[in-house]
Design an enzyme around this catalytic site. Sequence first.
Site, PDB file in Angstrom:
ATOM      1  N   SER A  19      -5.544  -3.410   0.723  1.00  0.00           N
ATOM      2  CA  SER A  19      -6.928  -3.380   0.221  1.00  0.00           C
ATOM      3  C   SER A  19      -7.870  -3.154   1.395  1.00  0.00           C
ATOM      4  CB  SER A  19      -7.283  -4.701  -0.489  1.00  0.00           C
ATOM      5  OG  SER A  19      -7.208  -5.789   0.405  1.00  0.00           O
ATOM      6  N   HIS A  36     -11.835  -3.370   2.964  1.00  0.00           N
ATOM      7  CA  HIS A  36     -13.127  -4.033   2.855  1.00  0.00           C
ATOM      8  C   HIS A  36     -14.206  -3.151   3.470  1.00  0.00           C
ATOM      9  CE1 HIS A  36     -11.513  -8.413   2.295  1.00  0.00           C
ATOM     10  NE2 HIS A  36     -11.095  -7.560   1.371  1.00  0.00           N
ATOM     11  N   ARG A  39      14.510 -13.438   4.369  1.00  0.00           N
ATOM     12  CA  ARG A  39      14.950 -13.833   5.707  1.00  0.00           C
ATOM     13  C   ARG A  39      16.130 -13.004   6.213  1.00  0.00           C
ATOM     14  NH1 ARG A  39      15.155 -19.728   3.446  1.00  0.00           N
ATOM     15  NH2 ARG A  39      15.396 -18.376   1.631  1.00  0.00           N
ATOM     16  N   GLN A  44      -8.511  -9.177  -1.835  1.00  0.00           N
ATOM     17  CA  GLN A  44      -8.275  -9.037  -3.273  1.00  0.00           C
ATOM     18  C   GLN A  44      -8.993 -10.146  -4.053  1.00  0.00           C
ATOM     19  OE1 GLN A  44      -3.973  -8.650  -2.426  1.00  0.00           O
ATOM     20  NE2 GLN A  44      -4.124  -6.668  -3.440  1.00  0.00           N
ATOM     21  N   HIS A  55     -23.644  -6.688  -6.535  1.00  0.00           N
ATOM     22  CA  HIS A  55     -23.821  -5.515  -7.404  1.00  0.00           C
ATOM     23  C   HIS A  55     -24.822  -5.767  -8.534  1.00  0.00           C
ATOM     24  CE1 HIS A  55     -21.009  -2.869  -5.484  1.00  0.00           C
ATOM     25  NE2 HIS A  55     -20.012  -3.732  -5.597  1.00  0.00           N
ATOM     26  N   ASP A 103     -27.586  -4.445  -8.534  1.00  0.00           N
ATOM     27  CA  ASP A 103     -28.214  -3.139  -8.726  1.00  0.00           C
ATOM     28  C   ASP A 103     -27.521  -2.340  -9.823  1.00  0.00           C
ATOM     29  OD1 ASP A 103     -26.114  -3.247  -6.810  1.00  0.00           O
ATOM     30  OD2 ASP A 103     -26.547  -1.188  -6.204  1.00  0.00           O
TER      31      ASP A 103
END
Length: 355
Positions: free
Chosen positions: A40, A42, A138, A180, A294, A296
């Site tokens: 992800s 940013h 492992r 996330q 957000h 806006d």
Amino acid sequence: MPATVIVGGQFGSEGKGKVAYWMAREQGASAAIRVGGANSGHTVVTPNGIRHVLRHLPTAALLPGVQCILGPGSYIDVDVLESEIEAIGLSPERLHIDPHAVIVTAEHKEREAKLGLRNRIGSTQSGTGAAVVDRVARGDDVVLAKDVRRLARFIDQGPARTIVRQVLNRGERIIVEGTQGFGLSVLHAEDYPKATSRDTTASAAAAEAALAPSDIDNVVMVIRAFPIRVAGDSGYLPNESTWEEVSQSAGLPPNSLIETTSVTGSVRRVAEFDPGVIRAALEVNAPNILVLNHLDYCDASVARSGYPSRRVVDFLDNVERQLGQRVDWVGLDDRSLVPRATMVHGLVPATEGRG
């Protein structure tokens, strides 16, 4: 021992990177830790208007003097990390990588591609999940950061826990930037297996960052007015809408607002606000600071004017009623945060504390 952990309360892309950058700057953070892998990105827009998308480095890397840490719970794509270091001109002295962070290899990416995870669950196929599987299994073929010559200059100060403890013992602020959102947690996602490969809560972020629970004095949960999920069959999205409808609702021409994922470039799915997943996230994370981004998207005029419109204030009031919790900070565009107290229509300009 001041540490702030920032997490997402929906399905990712809530604006955690912006909030982490803003809080690191406003609180004078000495160090910033990014957890998770390269699955992800940013986004942060700096005061000079330059837009950066970072998949490994914390967004506070863009602030001078902040020490950047990738903890033992990190899953590192070396090519991605090196490209970010070069892009922002980060000096080796400002980046510390825990020697036990796991390296994501080409084989991990190939394995996810063969499993068809993009079509099955909307995965970015970054290899992070396969690397997590190998770590838990492992096996002898797991590659750690300490085994990679290209990373040697970032590891010579020892484990992250030592660096973190030194910062905290000096009474300096650490920002932990989670990735996330709660609705994607492998432990808590309602529509598992359509989830990410890790837990995405504040507790998990602290563990991956080599922090003790008692180190944390602020848990910041970030949500957005119109939640998203990644493209494809990525899971249930309540009140799903379209970018055309969201754009028109904001007072913009059709499809003026279209978001794509920073990793795959695919168009995200979008929905009207729904409190369900956030209520669950509030229960598990118990944040003392709530940020709503957000706004806006409710009314595009607020990003231009900096003043709260009646529509935005009504939307904010309704969100708080549905959640039973007051919002502390709001985002009117991709770079600002303003106090909730300024969001009273016609009374106070929403310019105080702009980032």
